[in-house]
Design an enzyme around this catalytic site. Structure first.
Site, PDB file in Angstrom:
ATOM      1  CG  HIS A  22       9.701   7.129   0.678  1.00  9.83           C
ATOM      2  ND1 HIS A  22      10.509   7.497   1.716  1.00  9.83           N
ATOM      3  CD2 HIS A  22       9.634   5.779   0.715  1.00  9.83           C
ATOM      4  CE1 HIS A  22      10.926   6.424   2.350  1.00  9.83           C
ATOM      5  NE2 HIS A  22      10.397   5.363   1.763  1.00  9.83           N
ATOM      6  CG  ASP A  64       9.029   2.380   2.415  1.00 10.56           C
ATOM      7  OD1 ASP A  64      10.262   2.276   2.605  1.00 10.56           O
ATOM      8  OD2 ASP A  64       8.340   3.264   2.949  1.00 10.56           O
ATOM      9  CE1 TYR A 113     -13.299  -3.663   3.806  1.00  8.43           C
ATOM     10  CE2 TYR A 113     -14.945  -3.431   5.518  1.00  8.43           C
ATOM     11  CZ  TYR A 113     -14.481  -4.061   4.395  1.00  8.43           C
ATOM     12  OH  TYR A 113     -15.203  -5.096   3.857  1.00  8.43           O
TER      13      TYR A 113
END
Length: 141
Positions: A22, A64, A113
């Protein structure tokens, strides 16, 4: 082959999706993304579009629901409000998989990035459309 599992999801990618916990993140990257130099774990899906990879991944990966923005894309350089068509496609795929609206964060290129470097894994696709990069945060069942 396994029943009910998208055949695009091979043993390596299935293992990564199952091992993620999670809050862990996975990046689906286009063909221009520096995947090799940024990945802690790398899966190559050369010749596969990013949208197809996202569709397969989200057939198993819950997003989530405890965060406001469980997905993130790279903002267009010089026009952070622009939404490339591929991002609209990512949104449609995510919302279909979740069965509800999904809010996406837009990250500046170098912020994207940096976050990708911290991701659990990167899936390098053969996507040729610009800005075909997506970060997904794993939820719980």
């Amino acid at each position: 082959m396994l029943k009910g599992i998208d055949p695009l999801l091979g043993p390596e990618l299935l293992q990564i999706l199952a091992a993620m916990g999670h809050g862990d993140e996975i990046v689906i990257a286009d063909g221009n993304f520096p995947s090799e130099s940024h990945a802690l774990r790398l899966v190559r899906l050369d010749g596969v579009s990013a949208t197809r990879a996202v569709e397969a991944i989200l057939s198993l990966l819950p997003l989530d629901e405890f965060v406001e923005k469980p997905a993130a894309v790279m903002a267009v350089v010089g026009d952070s409000d622009a939404e490339p068509e591929i991002v609209a496609e990512f949104r449609r795929i995510a919302e279909a998989a979740q069965g509800e609206p999904v809010t996406f964060a837009r990250l500046e290129r170098f912020e994207f990035y940096d976050r990708a470097r911290e991701a659990y894994a990167i899936v390098a696709t053969g996507e040729r459309r610009l800005y075909g990069n997506l970060i997904l945060k794993k939820g719980v069942l």
